[in-house]
Enzyme design. Structure first.
Site, PDB file in Angstrom:
ATOM      1  N   ASP A   1       2.470   4.070  -4.170  1.00 23.99           N
ATOM      2  CA  ASP A   1       2.953   5.427  -4.412  1.00 23.99           C
ATOM      3  C   ASP A   1       4.301   5.376  -5.095  1.00 23.99           C
ATOM      4  O   ASP A   1       5.332   5.701  -4.511  1.00 23.99           O
ATOM      5  CB  ASP A   1       3.033   6.191  -3.087  1.00 23.99           C
ATOM      6  CG  ASP A   1       3.126   7.689  -3.314  1.00 23.99           C
ATOM      7  OD1 ASP A   1       3.033   8.126  -4.472  1.00 23.99           O
ATOM      8  OD2 ASP A   1       3.287   8.421  -2.325  1.00 23.99           O
TER       9      ASP A   1
ATOM     10  N   HIS B   1       0.846  -1.196   0.000  1.00 20.81           N
ATOM     11  CA  HIS B   1       0.000   0.000   0.000  1.00 20.81           C
ATOM     12  C   HIS B   1       0.877   1.241   0.000  1.00 20.81           C
ATOM     13  O   HIS B   1       1.858   1.308   0.744  1.00 20.81           O
ATOM     14  CB  HIS B   1      -0.910   0.015   1.231  1.00 20.81           C
ATOM     15  CG  HIS B   1      -1.674   1.296   1.400  1.00 20.81           C
ATOM     16  ND1 HIS B   1      -1.508   2.138   2.487  1.00 20.81           N
ATOM     17  CD2 HIS B   1      -2.611   1.884   0.611  1.00 20.81           C
ATOM     18  CE1 HIS B   1      -2.317   3.177   2.364  1.00 20.81           C
ATOM     19  NE2 HIS B   1      -2.987   3.056   1.239  1.00 20.81           N
ATOM     20  N   SER B   2       0.546   2.205  -0.843  1.00 22.12           N
ATOM     21  CA  SER B   2       1.176   3.521  -0.855  1.00 22.12           C
ATOM     22  C   SER B   2       2.695   3.392  -0.931  1.00 22.12           C
ATOM     23  O   SER B   2       3.215   2.760  -1.854  1.00 22.12           O
ATOM     24  CB  SER B   2       0.718   4.300   0.372  1.00 22.12           C
ATOM     25  OG  SER B   2       0.946   5.669   0.224  1.00 22.12           O
ATOM     26  N   PHE B   3       3.434   3.972   0.035  1.00 22.98           N
ATOM     27  CA  PHE B   3       4.892   3.893   0.001  1.00 22.98           C
ATOM     28  C   PHE B   3       5.374   2.443  -0.071  1.00 22.98           C
ATOM     29  O   PHE B   3       6.417   2.148  -0.661  1.00 22.98           O
ATOM     30  CB  PHE B   3       5.488   4.571   1.232  1.00 22.98           C
ATOM     31  CG  PHE B   3       6.974   4.380   1.381  1.00 22.98           C
ATOM     32  CD1 PHE B   3       7.856   4.963   0.497  1.00 22.98           C
ATOM     33  CD2 PHE B   3       7.488   3.604   2.409  1.00 22.98           C
ATOM     34  CE1 PHE B   3       9.227   4.775   0.629  1.00 22.98           C
ATOM     35  CE2 PHE B   3       8.851   3.416   2.554  1.00 22.98           C
ATOM     36  CZ  PHE B   3       9.728   4.005   1.664  1.00 22.98           C
TER      37      PHE B   3
ATOM     38  N   GLY C   1       4.347   0.263  -1.917  1.00 20.32           N
ATOM     39  CA  GLY C   1       4.379  -0.168  -3.310  1.00 20.32           C
ATOM     40  C   GLY C   1       5.782  -0.124  -3.870  1.00 20.32           C
ATOM     41  O   GLY C   1       6.226  -1.067  -4.544  1.00 20.32           O
TER      42      GLY C   1
END
Length: 383
Positions: free
Chosen positions: A235, A208-210, A212
């Site tokens: 992200d 998820h997000s960072f 990624g």
């Protein structure tokens, strides 16, 4: 009067402490829990006058009580500003994705990315607070109350009203930690996570997000040990950070010189310096009803021919984008970049499959099990 004020103060404190995150209110799946650390090295520290362990990473291993029913474990990578706790019970007290996949019979591993939470560092990189209340409301829990981008108005799935004082928000905000973004974190996490996969065998990654970018770097470092990568609004927008758009800034901030990261990634033909990656900008800023609704993208130019991601392209990717997160403005940029570089990507805009109203932390929102069901179907197709 003093007694009345004291009673009001105690009532407010009780309301905060007895919210959904209060002890004993969650319903996690029965499991056997083990913790350990991966990676790391012993070095002599002159300041302390002795040898210390550095660069190791914390891991939780959760084994479903009903037995393991799938051949490949799931490894969870959290987002920036939070820890692996984001995969456990949700701010409203309901079970999160760790429980969902444990109930499906998956072995689950939850990381604290190096320098965050329980993962150690001998000298932490320069860090900032995980986010002010105002930033968290605007970007994650209540974007619908602001007018920084068009799609924010569709956000409906965060439990409670998403603002300070609401019990679910108080629980959500308490999860935020100081964070840092640096090449050192990227390199250490890639190495330590590949060390984990060498222990447990080929696995699915859910990021998820960072997280990624860490998922892609892990794939780059040990592609034969990654069965598939599910990126929930990862992200990793190529060459840029578009999150400034949350605040109404219509330009990107340069970053990720190697496309997906600030550290070297394997390309074909090989790249020895990021300046060898020739880029171009496609698309344009778009507005709907006077509000920002889409960013342009930076990708590899078509001349010379785009280079392939030598290792990352060996692993299939499921990329999910929600209806109301700021990511809906620019996730197409990462998908285009990955496909251009030879990666097989299944991109699902959740609103187009009937899952609506979600923001960036969709795994913690009311309809998170619906999204987990989409992921489960994809995982089963890759076993």
């Amino acid at each position: 009067m003093k007694l009345s004020i004291l009673c009001c103060a105690l009532s407010l404190l009780q309301a905060v402490l007895s919210g959904p995150g209060a002890p004993g209110s969650s319903a996690e799946a029965l499991h056997r829990r083990n913790i350990f650390y991966v990676g790391g090295e012993y070095v002599f520290n002159a300041t302390q006058g002795g040898t210390i362990l550095i660069n190791d990473q914390y891991v939780e291993e959760l084994t479903p009580a009903g037995g393991v029913k799938h051949p490949y474990p799931i490894v969870f990578f959290h987002g920036g500003g939070v820890s692996g706790a984001q995969w456990l019970n949700k701010p409203d007290g309901n079970p999160g994705w760790a429980t969902y996949f444990l109930n499906q019979g998956y072995m689950v591993y939850i990381l604290d990315i190096w320098s965050v939470g329980r993962s150690s560092a001998e000298d932490f990189p320069a860090q900032i607070i995980g986010g002010t209340v105002e930033l968290v409301e605007v970007a994650f829990s209540a974007p619908e109350l602001y007018h920084h981008y068009y799609q924010a108005q569709f956000h409906t799935q965060f439990p409670g009203n998403g603002s300070i004082g609401d019990p679910a928000f108080n629980d959500f905000y308490a999860r935020f930690l100081p964070l840092a973004f640096s090449p050192r974190i990227e390199n250490i996490t890639r190495t330590s996570t590949c060390a984990l996969l060498s222990m447990i065998g080929p696995s699915f990654l859910i990021s998820h997000s960072f997280g990624g970018s860490v998922g892609y770097l892990t794939t780059d470092g040990c592609p034969t040990l990654v069965k598939g990568h599910v990126s929930v609004e990862g992200d990793s927008s190529p060459y840029a950070n578009y999150d400034a758009g949350v605040f109404g800034v219509n330009t990107s901030s340069p970053t990720r010189a190697w496309g997906l990261a600030d550290v070297p990634i394997a390309y074909d033909p090989p790249v020895t310096d990021p300046s060898q990656l020739v880029t171009t900008t496609t698309g344009e800023l778009k507005y709907t009803d006077g509000l920002l609704s889409q960013y342009p993208c930076i990708e590899q130019a078509t001349s010379p021919p785009p280079r392939k991601l030598a290792n990352i392209s060996q692993v299939p990717v499921l990329f999910l984008t929600t209806q109301a997160s700021v990511h809906v403005l620019y996730d197409q940029c990462l998908v285009q970049f990955l496909k251009q570089a030879g990666v097989i990507v299944d991109w699902i805009l959740l609103a187009q499959v009937g899952i609506k109203g979600n923001g960036h932390f969709s795994m913690l929102e009311k309809n998170s099990d619906q999204i987990a069901g989409v992921i489960l179907k994809w995982l089963l197709g890759k076993e």
